[in-house]
Design a protein around this motif. Structure first.
Motif, short mmCIF file in Angstrom:
data_model
loop_
_atom_site.label_atom_id
_atom_site.label_comp_id
_atom_site.label_asym_id
_atom_site.label_seq_id
_atom_site.Cartn_x
_atom_site.Cartn_y
_atom_site.Cartn_z
N UNK A 3 0.85 -1.19 0.00
CA UNK A 3 0.00 0.00 0.00
C UNK A 3 0.88 1.24 0.00
N UNK A 4 0.51 2.21 -0.83
CA UNK A 4 1.21 3.50 -0.88
C UNK A 4 0.18 4.61 -0.74
N UNK A 5 0.60 5.70 -0.14
CA UNK A 5 -0.26 6.89 -0.06
C UNK A 5 0.50 8.10 -0.58
N UNK A 6 -0.24 9.01 -1.17
CA UNK A 6 0.33 10.26 -1.66
C UNK A 6 -0.30 11.39 -0.85
N UNK A 7 0.42 11.86 0.14
CA UNK A 7 -0.13 12.89 1.01
C UNK A 7 -0.28 14.23 0.30
N UNK A 8 0.36 14.38 -0.86
CA UNK A 8 0.17 15.63 -1.61
C UNK A 8 -1.20 15.68 -2.26
N UNK A 9 -1.81 14.51 -2.47
CA UNK A 9 -3.16 14.45 -3.03
C UNK A 9 -4.24 14.43 -1.96
N UNK A 10 -3.90 13.92 -0.78
CA UNK A 10 -4.87 13.72 0.29
C UNK A 10 -5.54 15.03 0.70
N UNK A 11 -6.87 14.96 0.90
CA UNK A 11 -7.62 16.13 1.35
C UNK A 11 -8.17 15.93 2.76
N UNK A 12 -7.80 14.81 3.38
CA UNK A 12 -8.20 14.57 4.77
C UNK A 12 -9.65 14.20 4.96
N UNK A 13 -10.26 13.54 3.99
CA UNK A 13 -11.67 13.16 4.14
C UNK A 13 -11.86 12.08 5.20
N UNK A 14 -10.83 11.29 5.46
CA UNK A 14 -10.90 10.27 6.50
C UNK A 14 -11.59 8.98 6.13
N UNK A 15 -11.98 8.83 4.88
CA UNK A 15 -12.68 7.62 4.46
C UNK A 15 -11.82 6.38 4.67
N UNK A 16 -10.54 6.49 4.43
CA UNK A 16 -9.65 5.34 4.60
C UNK A 16 -9.55 4.94 6.06
N UNK A 17 -9.36 5.89 6.93
CA UNK A 17 -9.22 5.60 8.36
C UNK A 17 -10.51 5.05 8.94
N UNK A 18 -11.65 5.52 8.46
CA UNK A 18 -12.92 4.99 8.94
C UNK A 18 -13.16 3.58 8.42
N UNK A 19 -12.70 3.31 7.21
CA UNK A 19 -12.89 2.00 6.60
C UNK A 19 -11.96 0.95 7.20
#
Length: 65
Positions: A3-19
């Motif tokens: 798994x990779x994340x791109x924090x430059x794209x992230x808008x902080x919606x939190x859907x991933x953390x809730x899922x």
């Protein structure tokens, strides 16, 4: 799965953390995604895919091991 994340794209919606809080969290300062486990166990792969699909800006990606 890796798994990779791109924090430059992230808008902080939190859907991933809730899922899938076992793999994703949010930074307390700016709310951006924090990757807790880049190589989650096989039993979480379907949930990782769900988190990827829920990300509104496609800031999460996966690759085969």
């Amino acid at each position: 799965m890796h798994v990779s994340v791109d924090t430059t794209l992230c808008i902080g919606s939190g859907q991933c953390a809730m899922t899938l809080p076992e793999v994703f969290d949010q930074d307390e300062v700016d709310g951006l995604v924090v990757l807790l486990d880049a190589k989650p166990p096989r039993e979480l792969h379907d949930d990782v895919d769900e988190a990827v699909n829920r990300c509104p800006v496609q800031a999460i990606s996966t690759t085969a091991p």
